[in-house]
Design a protein around this motif. Sequence first.
Motif, PDB file in Angstrom:
ATOM      1  N   SER A 182       0.815  -1.210   0.000  1.00  0.00           N
ATOM      2  CA  SER A 182       0.000   0.000   0.000  1.00  0.00           C
ATOM      3  C   SER A 182       0.848   1.259   0.000  1.00  0.00           C
ATOM      4  O   SER A 182       0.370   2.337  -0.351  1.00  0.00           O
TER       5      SER A 182
ATOM      6  N   TYR B 148      -5.310  -1.730  -3.346  1.00  0.00           N
ATOM      7  CA  TYR B 148      -5.058  -2.316  -2.029  1.00  0.00           C
ATOM      8  C   TYR B 148      -6.300  -2.869  -1.336  1.00  0.00           C
ATOM      9  O   TYR B 148      -6.212  -3.863  -0.609  1.00  0.00           O
TER      10      TYR B 148
ATOM     11  N   SER C 120      -4.385   2.261   2.525  1.00  0.00           N
ATOM     12  CA  SER C 120      -4.334   2.782   1.157  1.00  0.00           C
ATOM     13  C   SER C 120      -4.444   4.297   1.152  1.00  0.00           C
ATOM     14  O   SER C 120      -3.908   4.969   0.257  1.00  0.00           O
TER      15      SER C 120
END
Length: 503
Positions: free
Chosen positions: A270, A308, A349
Amino acid sequence: MNDEKVRLARSAAYIAAQTVVSIITGIVYFAFAARLLPTIADLGKVSAITMFSSLLLTVLIFALPSAISKYYSEFLGKGISSDAISVAYTGFKIGTILAVFGGGFCLLFAPALSLIFFGSEAEAIFFRMLALDILALFFSQFSFSLLYGSQRFKELSITSILSNLVRAVAAISFLLLGLGIAGIILGWIIADFLFLFLSLLFCRDIIRKMRGAFPLFTLLKYSAPIYGSNILGYLQSTIDRYIVLGLAGAHTLGIYSPATTAVLYVSSLSGSLASAIFPRVSGLFGKGDIHGILRTTKVASRYSAIIYSPLALGLAATALPTVDLFAGSRYIEGSPALAIMAVASVVLSLHYIVYTYIASIGKTFVFFISQAVAIIACTFVSIFFVPQLGAVGAAIGRSALILANFFTMLLYVKSEIRDLIDWKCFFTSLIISSIMSIFVSIFVRAYYSKYLMPAYIVIGGIVYIIMLKTLKIVNNADLELLIALFPQRLRGLATKFGHFLVS
Protein backbone atom coordinates in the motif's frame (compact mmCIF):
# COMPACT_ATOMS: atom_id res chain seq x y z
CA MET A 1 -1.14 15.74 -16.27
CA ASN A 2 -1.59 12.52 -18.26
CA ASP A 3 2.18 12.30 -18.88
CA GLU A 4 2.75 12.95 -15.20
CA LYS A 5 0.28 10.22 -14.23
CA VAL A 6 2.13 7.77 -16.47
CA ARG A 7 5.47 8.71 -14.95
CA LEU A 8 4.13 8.39 -11.42
CA ALA A 9 2.49 5.07 -12.24
CA ARG A 10 5.73 3.72 -13.65
CA SER A 11 7.57 4.90 -10.54
CA ALA A 12 4.99 3.16 -8.39
CA ALA A 13 5.35 0.03 -10.54
CA TYR A 14 9.11 -0.02 -9.92
CA ILE A 15 8.58 0.38 -6.18
CA ALA A 16 5.82 -2.24 -6.19
CA ALA A 17 8.11 -4.64 -8.06
CA GLN A 18 10.81 -4.36 -5.42
CA THR A 19 8.17 -4.70 -2.70
CA VAL A 20 6.80 -7.87 -4.29
CA VAL A 21 10.30 -9.36 -4.57
CA SER A 22 10.98 -8.41 -0.95
CA ILE A 23 7.77 -10.13 0.13
CA ILE A 24 8.49 -13.30 -1.85
CA THR A 25 12.09 -13.58 -0.70
CA GLY A 26 11.02 -12.79 2.87
CA ILE A 27 8.46 -15.57 2.83
CA VAL A 28 10.96 -18.07 1.44
CA TYR A 29 13.63 -16.98 3.93
CA PHE A 30 11.18 -17.21 6.85
CA ALA A 31 10.06 -20.69 5.84
CA PHE A 32 13.63 -22.00 5.55
CA ALA A 33 14.90 -20.25 8.69
CA ALA A 34 12.07 -21.70 10.80
CA ARG A 35 12.93 -25.20 9.60
CA LEU A 36 16.74 -25.09 9.32
CA LEU A 37 17.73 -23.35 12.55
CA PRO A 38 18.62 -26.00 15.13
CA THR A 39 16.10 -24.84 17.75
CA ILE A 40 13.04 -22.63 18.08
CA ALA A 41 15.08 -20.52 20.50
CA ASP A 42 17.53 -19.77 17.68
CA LEU A 43 14.70 -18.26 15.64
CA GLY A 44 13.85 -16.10 18.65
CA LYS A 45 17.47 -14.97 18.86
CA VAL A 46 17.46 -13.97 15.20
CA SER A 47 14.32 -11.93 15.88
CA ALA A 48 16.00 -10.29 18.88
CA ILE A 49 19.08 -9.38 16.82
CA THR A 50 16.82 -7.93 14.13
CA MET A 51 14.95 -5.87 16.70
CA PHE A 52 18.21 -4.49 18.10
CA SER A 53 19.51 -3.63 14.63
CA SER A 54 16.28 -1.76 13.88
CA LEU A 55 16.43 0.03 17.23
CA LEU A 56 20.03 1.14 16.66
CA LEU A 57 19.22 2.37 13.17
CA THR A 58 16.15 4.25 14.38
CA VAL A 59 17.90 5.94 17.30
CA LEU A 60 21.20 6.89 15.65
CA ILE A 61 20.12 7.84 12.14
CA PHE A 62 18.05 10.84 13.39
CA ALA A 63 15.69 10.48 10.38
CA LEU A 64 18.21 12.54 8.40
CA PRO A 65 17.81 10.53 5.15
CA SER A 66 14.19 11.75 5.01
CA ALA A 67 15.35 15.36 5.29
CA ILE A 68 17.98 14.81 2.60
CA SER A 69 15.43 13.35 0.18
CA LYS A 70 13.03 16.19 0.97
CA TYR A 71 15.47 19.07 0.41
CA TYR A 72 17.34 17.46 -2.47
CA SER A 73 14.13 16.95 -4.47
CA GLU A 74 12.76 20.34 -3.38
CA PHE A 75 15.83 22.23 -4.59
CA LEU A 76 15.79 20.31 -7.85
CA GLY A 77 12.14 21.33 -8.22
CA LYS A 78 13.14 24.96 -7.67
CA GLY A 79 15.98 24.62 -10.17
CA ILE A 80 18.66 25.38 -7.55
CA SER A 81 21.09 22.55 -8.32
CA SER A 82 23.93 24.05 -6.24
CA ASP A 83 21.88 23.78 -3.04
CA ALA A 84 20.75 20.27 -3.98
CA ILE A 85 24.39 19.21 -4.37
CA SER A 86 25.32 20.73 -1.01
CA VAL A 87 22.49 18.74 0.61
CA ALA A 88 23.92 15.56 -0.92
CA TYR A 89 27.47 16.32 0.27
CA THR A 90 26.36 17.11 3.82
CA GLY A 91 24.32 13.92 3.87
CA PHE A 92 27.28 11.77 2.87
CA LYS A 93 29.53 13.27 5.52
CA ILE A 94 26.94 12.70 8.22
CA GLY A 95 26.27 9.19 6.93
CA THR A 96 29.94 8.23 7.20
CA ILE A 97 30.18 9.47 10.78
CA LEU A 98 27.01 7.72 11.92
CA ALA A 99 27.93 4.45 10.19
CA VAL A 100 31.30 4.31 11.96
CA PHE A 101 29.74 5.25 15.29
CA GLY A 102 26.94 2.68 15.00
CA GLY A 103 29.28 -0.14 13.99
CA GLY A 104 31.77 0.80 16.72
CA PHE A 105 29.05 0.85 19.37
CA CYS A 106 27.84 -2.61 18.39
CA LEU A 107 31.38 -4.00 18.35
CA LEU A 108 32.43 -2.43 21.66
CA PHE A 109 29.35 -3.44 23.62
CA ALA A 110 28.81 -6.87 22.03
CA PRO A 111 29.25 -8.81 25.31
CA ALA A 112 26.84 -6.53 27.16
CA LEU A 113 24.29 -6.77 24.36
CA SER A 114 24.53 -10.56 24.38
CA LEU A 115 23.95 -10.52 28.13
CA ILE A 116 20.91 -8.24 27.81
CA PHE A 117 19.22 -10.12 24.99
CA PHE A 118 20.32 -13.72 25.62
CA GLY A 119 21.23 -13.78 29.31
CA SER A 120 24.84 -14.71 28.60
CA GLU A 121 27.97 -13.16 27.07
CA ALA A 122 28.69 -16.42 25.25
CA GLU A 123 26.96 -15.28 22.05
CA ALA A 124 28.63 -11.89 21.74
CA ILE A 125 30.06 -13.08 18.41
CA PHE A 126 26.67 -12.47 16.80
CA PHE A 127 26.74 -8.79 17.75
CA ARG A 128 30.36 -8.48 16.61
CA MET A 129 29.28 -9.79 13.21
CA LEU A 130 26.30 -7.43 13.27
CA ALA A 131 28.69 -4.49 13.72
CA LEU A 132 30.00 -5.06 10.20
CA ASP A 133 26.48 -5.17 8.82
CA ILE A 134 25.64 -1.92 10.65
CA LEU A 135 28.37 -0.11 8.66
CA ALA A 136 26.74 -0.93 5.34
CA LEU A 137 23.19 -0.59 6.64
CA PHE A 138 23.72 2.91 8.02
CA PHE A 139 25.67 4.35 5.11
CA SER A 140 23.31 2.92 2.50
CA GLN A 141 20.46 4.92 4.05
CA PHE A 142 22.10 8.09 2.75
CA SER A 143 22.93 6.82 -0.73
CA PHE A 144 19.36 5.54 -0.89
CA SER A 145 18.04 8.99 0.03
CA LEU A 146 19.79 10.57 -2.97
CA LEU A 147 18.42 8.04 -5.44
CA TYR A 148 15.00 8.49 -3.90
CA GLY A 149 15.21 12.28 -3.90
CA SER A 150 16.28 12.31 -7.55
CA GLN A 151 13.34 9.98 -8.37
CA ARG A 152 15.53 7.22 -9.83
CA PHE A 153 13.01 4.55 -9.02
CA LYS A 154 14.20 2.13 -11.67
CA GLU A 155 17.70 2.12 -10.16
CA LEU A 156 16.28 1.81 -6.67
CA SER A 157 14.17 -1.11 -7.77
CA ILE A 158 17.15 -2.91 -9.31
CA THR A 159 19.25 -2.30 -6.19
CA SER A 160 16.57 -3.49 -3.81
CA ILE A 161 15.58 -6.55 -5.85
CA LEU A 162 19.14 -7.79 -6.26
CA SER A 163 20.05 -7.25 -2.60
CA ASN A 164 16.88 -8.97 -1.38
CA LEU A 165 17.49 -11.96 -3.64
CA VAL A 166 21.10 -12.22 -2.45
CA ARG A 167 19.99 -11.86 1.18
CA ALA A 168 17.60 -14.80 0.93
CA VAL A 169 19.87 -17.03 -1.16
CA ALA A 170 22.96 -16.36 0.96
CA ALA A 171 21.18 -16.85 4.29
CA ILE A 172 19.51 -20.08 3.15
CA SER A 173 22.80 -21.38 1.70
CA PHE A 174 24.68 -20.75 4.93
CA LEU A 175 21.87 -22.37 6.89
CA LEU A 176 22.14 -25.45 4.70
CA LEU A 177 25.87 -25.50 5.48
CA GLY A 178 25.00 -25.65 9.17
CA LEU A 179 26.19 -22.16 10.15
CA GLY A 180 22.98 -21.36 12.02
CA ILE A 181 22.53 -17.80 13.30
CA ALA A 182 26.00 -16.80 12.14
CA GLY A 183 25.08 -17.86 8.61
CA ILE A 184 21.98 -15.66 8.60
CA ILE A 185 23.96 -12.62 9.77
CA LEU A 186 26.62 -13.34 7.16
CA GLY A 187 23.87 -13.33 4.53
CA TRP A 188 22.74 -9.92 5.81
CA ILE A 189 26.28 -8.56 5.55
CA ILE A 190 26.73 -9.67 1.95
CA ALA A 191 23.33 -8.32 0.89
CA ASP A 192 23.66 -4.95 2.64
CA PHE A 193 27.13 -4.30 1.22
CA LEU A 194 25.76 -5.18 -2.22
CA PHE A 195 22.95 -2.65 -1.70
CA LEU A 196 25.50 -0.02 -0.67
CA PHE A 197 27.74 -0.70 -3.67
CA LEU A 198 24.90 -0.57 -6.21
CA SER A 199 23.29 2.54 -4.73
CA LEU A 200 26.65 4.34 -4.80
CA LEU A 201 27.18 3.17 -8.37
CA PHE A 202 23.82 4.52 -9.53
CA CYS A 203 24.33 7.93 -7.92
CA ARG A 204 28.00 8.30 -8.92
CA ASP A 205 27.17 11.31 -11.11
CA ILE A 206 25.78 13.08 -8.04
CA ILE A 207 28.79 12.08 -5.93
CA ARG A 208 31.24 13.51 -8.48
CA LYS A 209 29.59 16.94 -8.22
CA MET A 210 29.44 17.06 -4.44
CA ARG A 211 30.72 20.25 -2.83
CA GLY A 212 29.66 22.94 -0.42
CA ALA A 213 27.78 22.57 2.83
CA PHE A 214 24.13 22.68 3.78
CA PRO A 215 23.11 23.78 7.29
CA LEU A 216 22.79 20.74 9.51
CA PHE A 217 20.34 22.66 11.67
CA THR A 218 17.92 22.94 8.74
CA LEU A 219 18.06 19.20 8.14
CA LEU A 220 17.58 18.47 11.84
CA LYS A 221 14.70 20.95 12.11
CA TYR A 222 12.83 19.03 9.41
CA SER A 223 13.81 15.57 10.60
CA ALA A 224 13.34 16.12 14.36
CA PRO A 225 9.57 15.44 14.35
CA ILE A 226 10.12 12.48 12.00
CA TYR A 227 12.86 11.23 14.34
CA GLY A 228 10.46 11.29 17.26
CA SER A 229 7.89 9.64 15.05
CA ASN A 230 10.38 6.92 14.04
CA ILE A 231 11.15 6.15 17.66
CA LEU A 232 7.45 5.93 18.34
CA GLY A 233 7.18 3.85 15.18
CA TYR A 234 9.58 1.32 16.64
CA LEU A 235 7.43 1.11 19.76
CA GLN A 236 4.38 0.99 17.51
CA SER A 237 5.72 -2.06 15.69
CA THR A 238 6.66 -3.93 18.87
CA ILE A 239 4.42 -2.79 21.74
CA ASP A 240 1.72 -5.39 21.09
CA ARG A 241 4.32 -8.16 21.01
CA TYR A 242 5.79 -7.06 24.33
CA ILE A 243 2.32 -7.06 25.88
CA VAL A 244 1.54 -10.51 24.48
CA LEU A 245 4.82 -11.85 25.82
CA GLY A 246 4.29 -10.30 29.24
CA LEU A 247 0.61 -11.13 29.71
CA ALA A 248 0.04 -14.31 27.70
CA GLY A 249 3.45 -15.93 27.33
CA ALA A 250 5.79 -17.06 24.58
CA HIS A 251 3.37 -19.63 23.17
CA THR A 252 0.73 -17.01 22.40
CA LEU A 253 3.39 -14.75 20.94
CA GLY A 254 4.40 -17.61 18.66
CA ILE A 255 0.80 -17.99 17.51
CA TYR A 256 0.53 -14.24 16.94
CA SER A 257 3.81 -13.68 15.04
CA PRO A 258 2.89 -15.31 11.68
CA ALA A 259 -0.29 -13.20 11.54
CA THR A 260 1.56 -9.93 12.09
CA THR A 261 4.21 -10.93 9.56
CA ALA A 262 1.62 -11.74 6.89
CA VAL A 263 -0.15 -8.40 7.38
CA LEU A 264 3.18 -6.60 7.26
CA TYR A 265 4.10 -8.17 3.92
CA VAL A 266 0.76 -7.40 2.27
CA SER A 267 0.36 -3.91 3.73
CA SER A 268 3.82 -2.94 2.46
CA LEU A 269 2.28 -2.86 -1.04
CA SER A 270 0.00 0.00 0.00
CA GLY A 271 2.97 2.30 0.43
CA SER A 272 4.33 1.82 -3.11
CA LEU A 273 2.34 4.55 -4.81
CA ALA A 274 2.79 6.98 -1.91
CA SER A 275 6.55 6.42 -2.02
CA ALA A 276 6.56 7.19 -5.72
CA ILE A 277 4.74 10.53 -5.37
CA PHE A 278 6.73 11.93 -2.41
CA PRO A 279 9.60 13.44 -4.44
CA ARG A 280 7.06 14.74 -6.95
CA VAL A 281 4.90 16.52 -4.38
CA SER A 282 8.01 17.85 -2.61
CA GLY A 283 9.09 19.35 -5.93
CA LEU A 284 5.62 20.87 -6.41
CA PHE A 285 5.80 22.32 -2.91
CA GLY A 286 9.14 23.87 -3.82
CA LYS A 287 7.36 25.59 -6.72
CA GLY A 288 4.50 26.68 -4.45
CA ASP A 289 1.99 24.60 -6.46
CA ILE A 290 -0.39 23.42 -3.71
CA HIS A 291 -3.16 22.72 -6.22
CA GLY A 292 -0.77 20.48 -8.15
CA ILE A 293 0.02 18.59 -4.95
CA LEU A 294 -3.66 18.00 -4.22
CA ARG A 295 -4.33 16.85 -7.79
CA THR A 296 -1.46 14.38 -7.51
CA THR A 297 -2.54 12.97 -4.14
CA LYS A 298 -6.15 12.60 -5.25
CA VAL A 299 -5.14 10.61 -8.33
CA ALA A 300 -2.76 8.52 -6.23
CA SER A 301 -5.47 7.81 -3.64
CA ARG A 302 -7.75 6.54 -6.40
CA TYR A 303 -5.32 3.94 -7.69
CA SER A 304 -4.11 3.04 -4.21
CA ALA A 305 -7.68 2.24 -3.11
CA ILE A 306 -8.47 0.23 -6.25
CA ILE A 307 -5.33 -1.87 -5.80
CA TYR A 308 -5.06 -2.32 -2.03
CA SER A 309 -8.66 -2.75 -0.85
CA PRO A 310 -9.11 -6.16 -2.53
CA LEU A 311 -5.69 -7.28 -1.26
CA ALA A 312 -6.51 -6.42 2.37
CA LEU A 313 -9.99 -7.92 2.40
CA GLY A 314 -8.87 -10.88 0.29
CA LEU A 315 -6.21 -11.60 2.92
CA ALA A 316 -8.91 -11.51 5.59
CA ALA A 317 -11.03 -13.99 3.63
CA THR A 318 -8.10 -16.41 3.19
CA ALA A 319 -6.63 -15.97 6.69
CA LEU A 320 -6.85 -19.66 7.61
CA PRO A 321 -5.13 -21.12 4.51
CA THR A 322 -2.61 -18.25 4.55
CA VAL A 323 -1.42 -19.07 8.07
CA ASP A 324 -1.56 -22.80 7.36
CA LEU A 325 0.58 -22.47 4.22
CA PHE A 326 2.87 -19.70 5.45
CA ALA A 327 3.75 -20.99 8.93
CA GLY A 328 2.23 -24.46 9.29
CA SER A 329 -0.81 -26.04 10.90
CA ARG A 330 0.56 -25.42 14.42
CA TYR A 331 -0.19 -21.73 14.01
CA ILE A 332 -3.75 -21.80 12.63
CA GLU A 333 -5.08 -20.47 15.95
CA GLY A 334 -3.66 -17.15 14.77
CA SER A 335 -5.87 -16.97 11.65
CA PRO A 336 -8.67 -14.95 13.34
CA ALA A 337 -6.03 -12.44 14.45
CA LEU A 338 -4.79 -12.18 10.86
CA ALA A 339 -8.34 -11.60 9.58
CA ILE A 340 -8.96 -8.80 12.08
CA MET A 341 -5.71 -6.98 11.30
CA ALA A 342 -6.18 -7.39 7.54
CA VAL A 343 -9.62 -5.74 7.67
CA ALA A 344 -8.27 -2.82 9.72
CA SER A 345 -5.35 -2.37 7.32
CA VAL A 346 -7.70 -1.35 4.49
CA VAL A 347 -7.29 2.30 5.59
CA LEU A 348 -3.58 2.10 4.83
CA SER A 349 -4.33 2.78 1.16
CA LEU A 350 -5.25 6.31 2.27
CA HIS A 351 -2.97 6.52 5.31
CA TYR A 352 0.19 6.62 3.22
CA ILE A 353 -1.26 9.25 0.87
CA VAL A 354 -2.12 11.54 3.78
CA TYR A 355 1.29 10.85 5.33
CA THR A 356 3.03 11.79 2.08
CA TYR A 357 1.08 15.02 1.75
CA ILE A 358 1.90 16.11 5.30
CA ALA A 359 5.57 15.18 4.87
CA SER A 360 5.85 17.09 1.59
CA ILE A 361 4.60 20.36 3.12
CA GLY A 362 6.94 19.97 6.09
CA LYS A 363 4.30 19.73 8.86
CA THR A 364 5.94 16.64 10.31
CA PHE A 365 5.12 17.28 13.97
CA VAL A 366 1.73 15.67 13.44
CA PHE A 367 3.45 12.31 12.94
CA PHE A 368 4.68 12.45 16.52
CA ILE A 369 1.17 13.20 17.77
CA SER A 370 -0.58 10.57 15.66
CA GLN A 371 1.81 7.79 16.63
CA ALA A 372 1.72 8.72 20.31
CA VAL A 373 -2.08 8.52 20.20
CA ALA A 374 -1.85 5.20 18.32
CA ILE A 375 0.56 3.64 20.83
CA ILE A 376 -1.59 4.71 23.78
CA ALA A 377 -4.69 3.28 22.10
CA CYS A 378 -2.92 -0.01 21.32
CA THR A 379 -1.52 -0.31 24.82
CA PHE A 380 -4.83 0.17 26.62
CA VAL A 381 -6.82 -2.02 24.22
CA SER A 382 -4.19 -4.79 24.26
CA ILE A 383 -3.87 -4.80 28.05
CA PHE A 384 -7.65 -5.13 28.30
CA PHE A 385 -8.17 -7.85 25.66
CA VAL A 386 -4.96 -9.94 25.57
CA PRO A 387 -5.46 -11.72 28.94
CA GLN A 388 -8.93 -12.90 27.83
CA LEU A 389 -8.50 -13.36 24.08
CA GLY A 390 -4.78 -13.94 23.58
CA ALA A 391 -3.68 -13.41 19.97
CA VAL A 392 -7.13 -12.16 18.97
CA GLY A 393 -6.94 -9.54 21.71
CA ALA A 394 -3.54 -8.43 20.45
CA ALA A 395 -4.98 -8.16 16.93
CA ILE A 396 -7.74 -5.91 18.25
CA GLY A 397 -5.06 -3.77 19.88
CA ARG A 398 -3.04 -3.63 16.66
CA SER A 399 -6.19 -2.64 14.74
CA ALA A 400 -6.86 0.15 17.25
CA LEU A 401 -3.33 1.38 16.62
CA ILE A 402 -3.79 1.47 12.83
CA LEU A 403 -7.10 3.29 13.01
CA ALA A 404 -6.04 5.78 15.70
CA ASN A 405 -2.94 6.71 13.72
CA PHE A 406 -4.91 7.25 10.52
CA PHE A 407 -7.80 9.24 11.99
CA THR A 408 -5.47 11.51 13.97
CA MET A 409 -3.67 12.50 10.77
CA LEU A 410 -6.97 12.82 8.94
CA LEU A 411 -8.20 15.23 11.59
CA TYR A 412 -5.11 17.36 11.03
CA VAL A 413 -5.84 17.79 7.29
CA LYS A 414 -9.61 18.11 7.64
CA SER A 415 -9.69 21.40 5.69
CA GLU A 416 -8.12 19.69 2.62
CA ILE A 417 -9.82 16.34 3.09
CA ARG A 418 -12.14 16.60 0.07
CA ASP A 419 -9.40 17.66 -2.34
CA LEU A 420 -6.76 15.34 -0.91
CA ILE A 421 -8.51 11.97 -1.40
CA ASP A 422 -10.89 10.44 -3.92
CA TRP A 423 -13.42 9.30 -1.32
CA LYS A 424 -15.98 8.05 -3.83
CA CYS A 425 -13.47 5.65 -5.34
CA PHE A 426 -12.27 4.51 -1.91
CA PHE A 427 -15.74 3.62 -0.63
CA THR A 428 -16.76 2.02 -3.92
CA SER A 429 -13.64 -0.18 -3.97
CA LEU A 430 -14.23 -0.99 -0.29
CA ILE A 431 -17.79 -2.17 -0.99
CA ILE A 432 -16.95 -4.35 -3.96
CA SER A 433 -13.88 -5.74 -2.19
CA SER A 434 -16.13 -6.72 0.72
CA ILE A 435 -18.47 -8.52 -1.66
CA MET A 436 -15.50 -10.26 -3.26
CA SER A 437 -14.18 -11.36 0.15
CA ILE A 438 -17.56 -12.89 1.02
CA PHE A 439 -17.49 -14.99 -2.16
CA VAL A 440 -13.95 -16.13 -1.41
CA SER A 441 -14.82 -16.95 2.23
CA ILE A 442 -17.69 -19.16 1.08
CA PHE A 443 -15.41 -20.98 -1.36
CA VAL A 444 -12.73 -21.47 1.30
CA ARG A 445 -15.27 -22.99 3.69
CA ALA A 446 -16.72 -25.25 0.99
CA TYR A 447 -13.41 -26.46 -0.45
CA TYR A 448 -10.68 -25.97 2.12
CA SER A 449 -7.04 -26.77 1.42
CA LYS A 450 -3.98 -24.64 1.93
CA TYR A 451 -2.79 -25.83 -1.48
CA LEU A 452 -5.84 -24.22 -3.10
CA MET A 453 -4.55 -20.72 -2.26
CA PRO A 454 -3.86 -19.95 -5.96
CA ALA A 455 -7.47 -20.92 -6.76
CA TYR A 456 -8.80 -18.68 -3.98
CA ILE A 457 -6.73 -15.78 -5.35
CA VAL A 458 -7.91 -16.35 -8.93
CA ILE A 459 -11.56 -16.54 -7.86
CA GLY A 460 -11.24 -13.35 -5.85
CA GLY A 461 -9.53 -11.59 -8.74
CA ILE A 462 -12.20 -12.64 -11.24
CA VAL A 463 -15.04 -11.50 -8.96
CA TYR A 464 -13.35 -8.16 -8.30
CA ILE A 465 -12.64 -7.49 -12.00
CA ILE A 466 -16.23 -8.35 -12.95
CA MET A 467 -17.53 -5.86 -10.37
CA LEU A 468 -15.06 -3.20 -11.55
CA LYS A 469 -16.50 -3.65 -15.03
CA THR A 470 -20.12 -3.81 -13.93
CA LEU A 471 -19.92 -0.63 -11.88
CA LYS A 472 -17.70 1.07 -14.49
CA ILE A 473 -15.17 2.21 -11.90
CA VAL A 474 -12.36 2.22 -14.47
CA ASN A 475 -12.72 5.11 -16.94
CA ASN A 476 -11.04 6.06 -20.22
CA ALA A 477 -8.36 8.08 -18.43
CA ASP A 478 -7.49 4.99 -16.40
CA LEU A 479 -7.39 2.98 -19.62
CA GLU A 480 -4.92 5.39 -21.22
CA LEU A 481 -2.74 5.19 -18.14
CA LEU A 482 -2.89 1.40 -18.09
CA ILE A 483 -1.86 1.16 -21.75
CA ALA A 484 0.95 3.72 -21.40
CA LEU A 485 2.30 1.94 -18.32
CA PHE A 486 3.07 -1.28 -20.21
CA PRO A 487 6.05 -1.85 -22.54
CA GLN A 488 5.26 -1.50 -26.25
CA ARG A 489 5.12 -5.23 -26.93
CA LEU A 490 2.54 -5.78 -24.15
CA ARG A 491 0.31 -2.82 -24.93
CA GLY A 492 -1.91 -4.86 -27.24
CA LEU A 493 -2.85 -7.18 -24.39
CA ALA A 494 -3.26 -4.24 -22.01
CA THR A 495 -5.50 -2.49 -24.55
CA LYS A 496 -7.80 -5.51 -24.85
CA PHE A 497 -8.03 -5.89 -21.08
CA GLY A 498 -8.64 -2.16 -20.63
CA HIS A 499 -11.39 -2.07 -23.24
CA PHE A 500 -13.02 -5.03 -21.49
CA LEU A 501 -13.10 -3.08 -18.22
CA VAL A 502 -14.48 0.19 -19.63
CA SER A 503 -16.89 -1.23 -22.23
